[in-house]
Structures are given as C-alpha cells and as structure tokens.
Design a protein around this motif. Sequence first.
Motif, PDB file in Angstrom:
ATOM      1  N   LEU A 179       0.829  -1.205   0.000  1.00 45.24           N
ATOM      2  CA  LEU A 179       0.000   0.000   0.000  1.00 45.24           C
ATOM      3  C   LEU A 179       0.863   1.254   0.000  1.00 45.24           C
ATOM      4  O   LEU A 179       0.580   2.227  -0.706  1.00 45.24           O
ATOM      5  N   GLU A 180       1.936   1.230   0.783  1.00 44.27           N
ATOM      6  CA  GLU A 180       2.854   2.371   0.829  1.00 44.27           C
ATOM      7  C   GLU A 180       3.565   2.548  -0.507  1.00 44.27           C
ATOM      8  O   GLU A 180       3.759   3.679  -0.979  1.00 44.27           O
ATOM      9  N   ALA A 181       3.954   1.438  -1.129  1.00 42.71           N
ATOM     10  CA  ALA A 181       4.650   1.511  -2.409  1.00 42.71           C
ATOM     11  C   ALA A 181       3.752   2.107  -3.492  1.00 42.71           C
ATOM     12  O   ALA A 181       4.225   2.820  -4.382  1.00 42.71           O
ATOM     13  N   ILE A 182       2.455   1.828  -3.421  1.00 41.34           N
ATOM     14  CA  ILE A 182       1.506   2.402  -4.377  1.00 41.34           C
ATOM     15  C   ILE A 182       1.381   3.905  -4.164  1.00 41.34           C
ATOM     16  O   ILE A 182       1.177   4.670  -5.116  1.00 41.34           O
ATOM     17  N   GLY A 183       1.516   4.350  -2.897  1.00 37.99           N
ATOM     18  CA  GLY A 183       1.396   5.767  -2.588  1.00 37.99           C
ATOM     19  C   GLY A 183       0.317   6.107  -1.591  1.00 37.99           C
ATOM     20  O   GLY A 183       0.099   7.273  -1.261  1.00 37.99           O
ATOM     21  N   TYR A 184      -0.352   5.091  -1.056  1.00 37.55           N
ATOM     22  CA  TYR A 184      -1.382   5.321  -0.047  1.00 37.55           C
ATOM     23  C   TYR A 184      -0.759   5.600   1.320  1.00 37.55           C
ATOM     24  O   TYR A 184       0.408   5.306   1.561  1.00 37.55           O
ATOM     25  N   PHE A 185      -1.595   6.119   2.221  1.00 34.35           N
ATOM     26  CA  PHE A 185      -1.230   6.216   3.633  1.00 34.35           C
ATOM     27  C   PHE A 185      -2.014   5.126   4.351  1.00 34.35           C
ATOM     28  O   PHE A 185      -3.215   5.274   4.603  1.00 34.35           O
ATOM     29  N   PRO A 186      -1.387   3.993   4.687  1.00 42.13           N
ATOM     30  CA  PRO A 186      -2.120   2.869   5.280  1.00 42.13           C
ATOM     31  C   PRO A 186      -2.452   3.118   6.754  1.00 42.13           C
ATOM     32  O   PRO A 186      -1.630   3.663   7.499  1.00 42.13           O
ATOM     33  N   VAL A 187      -3.635   2.708   7.158  1.00 45.08           N
ATOM     34  CA  VAL A 187      -4.063   2.807   8.556  1.00 45.08           C
ATOM     35  C   VAL A 187      -4.539   1.432   9.014  1.00 45.08           C
ATOM     36  O   VAL A 187      -5.480   0.861   8.440  1.00 45.08           O
ATOM     37  N   ASP A 188      -3.886   0.903  10.045  1.00 40.85           N
ATOM     38  CA  ASP A 188      -4.188  -0.423  10.574  1.00 40.85           C
ATOM     39  C   ASP A 188      -5.399  -0.341  11.503  1.00 40.85           C
ATOM     40  O   ASP A 188      -5.366   0.354  12.521  1.00 40.85           O
ATOM     41  N   LEU A 189      -6.451  -1.075  11.158  1.00 38.01           N
ATOM     42  CA  LEU A 189      -7.670  -1.086  11.974  1.00 38.01           C
ATOM     43  C   LEU A 189      -7.737  -2.265  12.930  1.00 38.01           C
ATOM     44  O   LEU A 189      -8.766  -2.481  13.566  1.00 38.01           O
ATOM     45  N   GLY A 190      -6.645  -3.039  13.017  1.00 36.40           N
ATOM     46  CA  GLY A 190      -6.634  -4.146  13.966  1.00 36.40           C
ATOM     47  C   GLY A 190      -7.005  -5.476  13.339  1.00 36.40           C
ATOM     48  O   GLY A 190      -6.645  -5.771  12.201  1.00 36.40           O
ATOM     49  N   SER A 191      -7.723  -6.286  14.081  1.00 36.11           N
ATOM     50  CA  SER A 191      -8.071  -7.639  13.642  1.00 36.11           C
ATOM     51  C   SER A 191      -9.160  -7.611  12.583  1.00 36.11           C
ATOM     52  O   SER A 191      -9.832  -6.598  12.366  1.00 36.11           O
ATOM     53  N   LEU A 192      -9.351  -8.753  11.923  1.00 36.84           N
ATOM     54  CA  LEU A 192     -10.428  -8.855  10.928  1.00 36.84           C
ATOM     55  C   LEU A 192     -11.795  -8.635  11.581  1.00 36.84           C
ATOM     56  O   LEU A 192     -12.663  -7.968  11.011  1.00 36.84           O
ATOM     57  N   ALA A 193     -11.968  -9.175  12.779  1.00 40.63           N
ATOM     58  CA  ALA A 193     -13.262  -9.066  13.444  1.00 40.63           C
ATOM     59  C   ALA A 193     -13.608  -7.626  13.790  1.00 40.63           C
ATOM     60  O   ALA A 193     -14.773  -7.239  13.798  1.00 40.63           O
TER      61      ALA A 193
END
Length: 214
Positions: A179-193
Amino acid sequence: MTIGIIGSGGLGSNVARALAKKGITATISTRRGPASLAPLISELGPFINAGTTEEAASADVVLVAVRWIDLGEALSNLPAWNGRIVIDGTNPVEFLKPDSPDMNDTSNPLAAYGIKAIDLGGKYSSEVFCEFVPGARVVKALNHLDVNVLAQPDVSGGQRVQFYSGDDAAAKAKVRKILEAIGYFPVDLGSLAVGGRLAELPFGSLAATNFVKI
C-alpha cells in the motif's frame, strides 16, 4: 515478492493501474482468460501481465477482486494457499440490474445506489471469505473506497488513506508495504473481526470514508 490479482473489473483493473504507475509488477487474471485482457495490458504497459487465475493465485500476495456472488466460482480448483497472503477486497453486496424489480424495493435503503446488502447471518464478511481460501493469511484492504479512485493515491496535496486489517502481523506488514509503495497512507484497523467490520461496505462505520493524509 510476487503479486497476483484475481478479477479485472473496476477493483482489479484500478489496483493494477496504481501498481503500474509505480513500476510494480503483477499478474492479473479473469475467468474469461488472458487473451481477453489484451486491451488492459496494452494500456498498462510492461509491469502488468495477463495470466490464468491459477497463475495469479500462485503469487506470494493475491488480491481477490471479484463480486461477492462470484467468490465460489472464482476461488474453486485453485492451488493450496499454504499460508500465502490473500487480500480480501470484497464486500457483501449484490449489484442490481437497471431493469430489476429490486431497484424499486422500498425496503432496501441502498436500491437508489444500485446495490443490495447480502445477509451473512450475523457473520462479518471476512469471516465468510476465509472459508473460500483455507490456509491463507487473509488481510482485508482495498475495499472501502469507490474503485474509481484507487488509481489516484495522491490527492489534494496528500495521500489517500487506505484501511487494512488482519489477524497475522507479518501478513499485514507485507500488505502495508504494498500500500505504501503504491502511494497510499495505510491505517491499521486491527483484527479482521474489528477492522473488517469497520471498513466493510455497505454498513461499516468507515465504509466509503475518504480520508486524506496531508
């Protein structure tokens, strides 16, 4: 690290465009076969290759970019996942045909948008999705925005935010790098649940929320 894309509709093709712009190689596939992708491959240049679904599914990281109702067909008879990373870019919605009676269903608040929510019996979508890819390390990403903006990570002088979530830290770290390589700013929302529910269309509280990191 190799990247495969299963599905060449709006999601798959626009992610391929975003990758191509950054010179990142990937293999994209469709159930219609590699030859049907010739116009797209001609547009995107040398970094994106057309392959079979089996070839795309054999990559180190595989984006599943098909309609929810097509998951069973698209993911059947594929090589064993064996711990490889699968990005779940799907949402549990049905796209309505313009002449469908469902377009006038007053009980469906999404009919005006041409979609209908699919009842998952109380489960969240990635919980169901994981059943189609046994043995894979699933990361939810690239599903919460309009597919038409996915090839435009740079916007308004900043970076478009892309949410992601998952239960495997190492798998999430690799997806974050993409995601970073594409140019986005990734935000981790935690677990799948937790994160999967937040970003899941159509009713997740962060679904269709277009944040920009300035």
